[in-house]
Scaffold this active site. Structure first.
Site, short mmCIF file in Angstrom:
data_model
loop_
_atom_site.label_atom_id
_atom_site.label_comp_id
_atom_site.label_asym_id
_atom_site.label_seq_id
_atom_site.Cartn_x
_atom_site.Cartn_y
_atom_site.Cartn_z
CB SER A 1 -0.86 -0.01 1.27
OG SER A 1 -1.45 1.25 1.46
CE1 TYR B 1 -3.54 -2.45 5.47
CE2 TYR B 1 -3.23 -0.14 4.92
CZ TYR B 1 -3.48 -1.44 4.54
OH TYR B 1 -3.65 -1.71 3.21
CE LYS C 1 -1.35 -4.44 3.29
NZ LYS C 1 -1.68 -5.69 2.61
#
Ligand code: UFG
Length: 337
Positions: A124, A148, A152
């Site tokens: 992302s 989050y 990643k």
């Protein structure tokens, strides 16, 4: 090719699945339906008139995953499974690290057992954190500002270290910008559970009358109309990026990172107007304070993917909105309604 697709029932995964089946690949979907519906897979069967295998399992369940991969023997894994809500990741960090990071390790171990040496990873743009310059290119420092994003970035590192141990291994790390839109058939699309976190699903809820008004988080950013600017990319273009990365990995070793974005920013107000035109509905909104953790602008430099993968996101914001509207007009409550 034989392709194992984790998270294949999800929003992004189901669109990749359509692309893979249309290209004639044999697919094993691994999904535990934690944040998706098996009905999306039924819809994919209808769209493509093709069949595929499904394993209903958590990727953290390494024993079962190893067995399944050893018997399916994939040539490549496309890894989309994972938790993805930024706010939730701050509240439940361990759950995010376990599912996203441990799940990815378990997947790489299962690949080792099955002799599979290629992976495409759903990363992302959130790994970049606060922009030091824009548009972001792949050389921009990786400095995620939420849990989050850190999961990643960690998985990117883990895959890179894994690939470095064997020259036969290869990986493409795909950094998505803001995927929106739906399959042009209107049969699959984004179906968030509960109150949508993201802009376009929320606007679609207002357009269908499920919610009364959109909250616009801030109109005092240093952008052309004061609202936040993002690089929206049509979900079918994003799915095509994976097919292009598969072809690239066939002929190349090592690890490559690619931004997948359209390279153009739209403001919140521009998206509201585009959706209103596409749906012929008025979208009520109210201006609220800025949302914690938001940046004013996030736009991709995708020239590496354009040049190296011979891929380009060229579907317009109008097409994204029209396709979401088609999907939501047919299925106002998503797969379950
Ligand atoms: N926004 C609103 N109202 C809403 C929702 C969003 O005004 O109800 C605004 C946001 O403030 C932002 C823009 O709309 O300016 C886009 O917000 P989204 O929540 O749709 O998307 P984000 O850019 O915040 O985040 C998305 C994904 C993340 C991913 C990130 C990568 O949700 O998972 O893109 O850049 F990490």
């Amino acid at each position: 090719m034989r392709v194992c697709l984790t998270g294949g029932a999800g929003y992004i995964g189901s669109h990749i699945l359509v692309g893979l089946l249309e290209d004639g690949h044999d697919v094993l979907v691994v999904d535990n339906f934690a944040n998706s519906s098996p009905k999306s897979l039924d819809q994919v069967r209808i769209i493509t008139r093709s069949s595929f295998e499904v394993l209903d399992q958590d990727i953290c369940n390494s024993g079962v995953l190893s067995e399944a991969l050893s018997s399916f023997r994939p040539d490549i894994v496309i890894h989309c499974a994972g938790l993805k809500a930024v706010g939730e990741s701050q509240e439940q960090p361990l759950r995010y690290y376990r599912t996203n990071v441990e799940g990815s390790i378990s997947l790489l171990e299962a690949m080792d057992q099955a002799g599979c040496q290629r992976i495409i990873f759903s990363s992302s743009a959130t790994v970049y954190g606060t922009p030091r310059y824009l548009p972001y290119d792949e050389a921009h420092p990786v400095a995620p500002v939420n849990v989050y994003g850190r999961t990643k970035a960690m998985i990117e590192d883990i895959i890179t270290d894994w690939a470095a141990t064997d020259p036969g291994r290869s990986a493409a790390l795909l950094r998505y910008f803001n995927p929106v839109g739906a399959h042009e058939s209107g049969e699959i699309g984004e179906d968030p559970k509960g109150i949508p976190n993201n802009l376009v699903p929320y606007i679609a809820d207002v357009a269908t009358g499920m919610r009364t008004e959109l909250s616009i988080f801030g109109n005092d950013y240093d952008t052309r109309d004061g609202t936040g600017v993002r690089d929206y990319i049509h979900i079918t273009d994003l799915a095509d990026g994976h097919i292009a990365a598969m072809a690239f990995l066939e002929g190349n070793q090592g690890v490559e990172t690619f931004n997948l974005g359209a390279g153009e920013g739209s403001s919140v107000l521009e998206v509201v107007k585009a959706f209103s035109r596409a749906s012929n509905q008025s979208i009520s909104y109210v201006i609220k304070p800025r949302r914690d953790g938001d940046v004013s602008e996030s736009v991709a430099n995708s020239s590496k993917a354009n040049d190296v993968l011979a891929w380009k996101a060229d579907r317009t914001l109008e097409a994204m909105c029209a396709d979401v509207w088609r999907w939501r007009s047919r299925y106002p409550r998503g797969f379950d309604g």
